[in-house]
Write an enzyme that holds these catalytic residues in place. Structure first.
Site, PDB file in Angstrom:
ATOM      1  N   TYR A  32       6.216   4.023  -3.809  1.00 25.57           N
ATOM      2  CA  TYR A  32       6.963   5.392  -3.648  1.00 25.57           C
ATOM      3  C   TYR A  32       8.323   4.943  -3.254  1.00 25.57           C
ATOM      4  O   TYR A  32       8.815   3.849  -3.075  1.00 25.57           O
ATOM      5  CB  TYR A  32       6.107   6.244  -2.620  1.00 25.57           C
ATOM      6  CG  TYR A  32       6.604   5.954  -1.154  1.00 25.57           C
ATOM      7  CD1 TYR A  32       5.871   4.686  -0.614  1.00 25.57           C
ATOM      8  CD2 TYR A  32       7.382   6.680  -0.562  1.00 25.57           C
ATOM      9  CE1 TYR A  32       6.078   4.333   0.810  1.00 25.57           C
ATOM     10  CE2 TYR A  32       7.333   6.369   0.981  1.00 25.57           C
ATOM     11  CZ  TYR A  32       7.036   5.279   1.588  1.00 25.57           C
ATOM     12  OH  TYR A  32       7.039   5.094   2.796  1.00 25.57           O
ATOM     13  N   ARG A  51      15.253  -0.777  -6.158  1.00 24.60           N
ATOM     14  CA  ARG A  51      14.093  -0.881  -5.335  1.00 24.60           C
ATOM     15  C   ARG A  51      12.853  -0.754  -5.972  1.00 24.60           C
ATOM     16  O   ARG A  51      11.871  -1.560  -5.805  1.00 24.60           O
ATOM     17  CB  ARG A  51      14.371  -0.623  -3.956  1.00 24.60           C
ATOM     18  CG  ARG A  51      13.087  -1.110  -3.032  1.00 24.60           C
ATOM     19  CD  ARG A  51      13.464  -0.559  -1.590  1.00 24.60           C
ATOM     20  NE  ARG A  51      13.402   0.784  -1.345  1.00 24.60           N
ATOM     21  CZ  ARG A  51      13.708   1.632  -0.036  1.00 24.60           C
ATOM     22  NH1 ARG A  51      14.151   0.877   0.741  1.00 24.60           N
ATOM     23  NH2 ARG A  51      13.503   2.737  -0.214  1.00 24.60           N
ATOM     24  N   ARG A 100     -14.131   2.742 -10.530  1.00 27.07           N
ATOM     25  CA  ARG A 100     -13.578   1.972  -9.548  1.00 27.07           C
ATOM     26  C   ARG A 100     -13.951   0.510  -9.714  1.00 27.07           C
ATOM     27  O   ARG A 100     -15.076   0.108  -9.897  1.00 27.07           O
ATOM     28  CB  ARG A 100     -14.330   2.258  -8.204  1.00 27.07           C
ATOM     29  CG  ARG A 100     -13.982   1.614  -6.857  1.00 27.07           C
ATOM     30  CD  ARG A 100     -14.382   2.054  -5.675  1.00 27.07           C
ATOM     31  NE  ARG A 100     -13.939   1.691  -4.580  1.00 27.07           N
ATOM     32  CZ  ARG A 100     -14.492   0.589  -3.981  1.00 27.07           C
ATOM     33  NH1 ARG A 100     -15.478  -0.046  -4.393  1.00 27.07           N
ATOM     34  NH2 ARG A 100     -13.910  -0.090  -2.749  1.00 27.07           N
ATOM     35  N   LYS A 149       7.553  -1.323  -1.228  1.00 28.14           N
ATOM     36  CA  LYS A 149       7.424  -0.016  -0.818  1.00 28.14           C
ATOM     37  C   LYS A 149       5.963   0.632  -1.187  1.00 28.14           C
ATOM     38  O   LYS A 149       6.150   1.546  -2.109  1.00 28.14           O
ATOM     39  CB  LYS A 149       8.661   0.862  -0.974  1.00 28.14           C
ATOM     40  CG  LYS A 149       8.682   2.181   0.091  1.00 28.14           C
ATOM     41  CD  LYS A 149      10.041   2.531  -0.230  1.00 28.14           C
ATOM     42  CE  LYS A 149      10.225   3.836   0.427  1.00 28.14           C
ATOM     43  NZ  LYS A 149      10.126   3.817   1.962  1.00 28.14           N
ATOM     44  N   GLU A 181      10.701  -3.477  12.585  1.00 23.66           N
ATOM     45  CA  GLU A 181      11.329  -2.298  12.219  1.00 23.66           C
ATOM     46  C   GLU A 181      10.607  -1.153  12.847  1.00 23.66           C
ATOM     47  O   GLU A 181       9.682  -0.906  13.420  1.00 23.66           O
ATOM     48  CB  GLU A 181      11.561  -2.106  10.713  1.00 23.66           C
ATOM     49  CG  GLU A 181       9.897  -2.027   9.887  1.00 23.66           C
ATOM     50  CD  GLU A 181      10.080  -2.230   8.401  1.00 23.66           C
ATOM     51  OE1 GLU A 181      11.110  -1.807   8.113  1.00 23.66           O
ATOM     52  OE2 GLU A 181       9.196  -2.665   7.769  1.00 23.66           O
TER      53      GLU A 181
HETATM   54  N1  PDD Z   1      10.868   5.333   4.712  1.00 28.42           N
HETATM   55  N2  PDD Z   1      11.343   0.744   6.828  1.00 28.42           N
HETATM   56  C1  PDD Z   1      10.194   1.333   6.566  1.00 28.42           C
HETATM   57  C2  PDD Z   1       8.731   0.961   7.039  1.00 28.42           C
HETATM   58  C3  PDD Z   1      10.350   2.715   5.822  1.00 28.42           C
HETATM   59  O1  PDD Z   1       9.298   3.391   5.293  1.00 28.42           O
HETATM   60  C4  PDD Z   1      11.582   3.228   5.439  1.00 28.42           C
HETATM   61  C5  PDD Z   1      11.747   4.519   4.536  1.00 28.42           C
HETATM   62  C6  PDD Z   1      13.027   2.403   5.758  1.00 28.42           C
HETATM   63  C7  PDD Z   1      14.178   2.608   5.576  1.00 28.42           C
HETATM   64  O2  PDD Z   1      14.648   2.717   4.087  1.00 28.42           O
HETATM   65  P1  PDD Z   1      15.642   3.450   3.285  1.00 28.42           P
HETATM   66  O3  PDD Z   1      16.747   3.344   4.209  1.00 28.42           O
HETATM   67  O4  PDD Z   1      15.550   2.734   2.155  1.00 28.42           O
HETATM   68  O5  PDD Z   1      15.008   5.027   3.334  1.00 28.42           O
HETATM   69  C8  PDD Z   1      12.512   1.275   6.356  1.00 28.42           C
HETATM   70  C9  PDD Z   1      10.926   6.427   4.036  1.00 28.42           C
HETATM   71  C10 PDD Z   1      12.090   7.419   4.436  1.00 28.42           C
HETATM   72  C11 PDD Z   1       9.666   7.424   4.016  1.00 28.42           C
HETATM   73  O6  PDD Z   1       8.588   6.600   4.204  1.00 28.42           O
HETATM   74  O7  PDD Z   1       9.701   8.620   4.294  1.00 28.42           O
END
Ligand code: PDD
Length: 285
Positions: A32, A51, A100, A149, A181
């Site tokens: 996503y 990305r 599945r 992601k 993070e």
């Molecule tokens: N989340 N680290 C994690 C684990 C994240 O899920 C996100 C973003 C970031 C920051 O990445 P970016 O600057 O590209 O948004 C770092 C999004 C916003 C979400 O899950 O809603």
């Protein structure tokens, strides 16, 4: 009612249906992106699109459409839903193989592509910028490819609930004594004149906001160290903050109950937030 996008069509949200065999649903086999909208324009679209391609490549998933086509869908959803400030959520899964099975389905299985909007009027003026966020530390129990992601967000969800139960706003995750993070954002501390944030690798998401903010910080002659840091270092820092597409730059004022610096939002986070918002608005499309 919102208009959402599903597999090539725009439709009312209550008509958008995905199969019970979808691998996103059964296996969290999907990726996503979240892209912000300010003044009706997309922030950092290019970074998110690049990305997304990387996430798809890492999982050997098909690219369902070109960057240009995706941009068009984003813009059309902004228009149809009259979004001024908010977010566009995009998800691509490995689709519906009809049953599945752990093995990936044949490469010609159509991916599922979903996009929807979330209106957030005034999102760039969040009251949290004045008070700052409180965070707690929790062990990082996610899988080892956090640079992809994926939609496996159960542990980050649990982390947010742990933070809420502790009266905090978010959790920073810790692995081998060092912070990786935040549950949905990248983490930073400031000590003296130096901004410290973990280096890129498989253990964190390569934030699009992170890349932009570090570039602006270096352009403004601030010193940046990309290395891991500990909870104790965060508690002893002058400032801390997070970055993400939905929060931009947000100050952090407390870690595990200990005030960071003066316990109020600091000047470095405020300056970076201002630069980030100014520059991003200029390049928004
Ligand atoms: N989340 N680290 C994690 C684990 C994240 O899920 C996100 C973003 C970031 C920051 O990445 P970016 O600057 O590209 O948004 C770092 C999004 C916003 C979400 O899950 O809603």
């Amino acid at each position: 009612m919102r208009t959402v996008y599903l597999n090539g069509e725009y439709m009312p949200e209550d008509e958008a249906k995905v199969s019970v065999f979808d691998r996103g649903f059964l296996m969290a086999d999907g990726v996503y992106e979240v892209t912000s909208v300010l003044d009706g324009k997309l922030i950092d679209f290019d970074g998110h699109a690049v990305r997304l391609q990387r996430s798809l490549d890492e999982l050997e998933m098909r690219h369902p459409s070109s960057k240009e086509d995706l941009l068009e869908v984003h813009r059309e959803l902004v228009r149809l839903n009259e979004i001024t400030d908010g977010m566009i959520y995009l998800q691509i899964t490995r689709g519906n193989p009809g049953d599945r099975d752990f093995a990936y389905p044949p490469q010609d299985t159509a991916p599922t592509v979903v996009l929807f909007t979330q209106a957030k009027p005034g999102m760039a003026d969040s009251p949290l910028t004045k008070t700052g966020m409180k965070v707690i530390s929790i062990p990082d129990q996610r899988w080892g490819r956090r640079d992809i992601k994926t939609v496996q967000l159960l542990y980050p969800s649990m982390g947010k609930m742990m933070a809420k139960a502790a009266g905090a706003d978010d959790a920073w995750m810790v692995e081998d004594d060092h912070i990786t993070e935040g549950t949905s954002n990248n983490a930073y501390i400031v000590k003296g004149n130096t901004i410290v944030t973990r280096q890129l690798g498989h253990d964190i998401l390569h934030g699009i906001t992170r890349a932009a903010v570090l570039r602006f910080a270096r352009e403004a002659q601030m010193s940046v160290e990309e290395r891991p840091f500990t909870v104790a270092e965060a508690q002893a820092a002058d400032e801390a903050f997070i970055t993400s597409a939905s929060m931009f730059v947000m100050p952090v004022v407390e870690m595990d109950g200990a005030a960071i610096g003066s316990g109020a939002p600091g000047p470095v986070a405020a300056r970076l937030r201002e630069i980030y918002l100014d520059e991003s608005r200029k390049t928004a499309i």
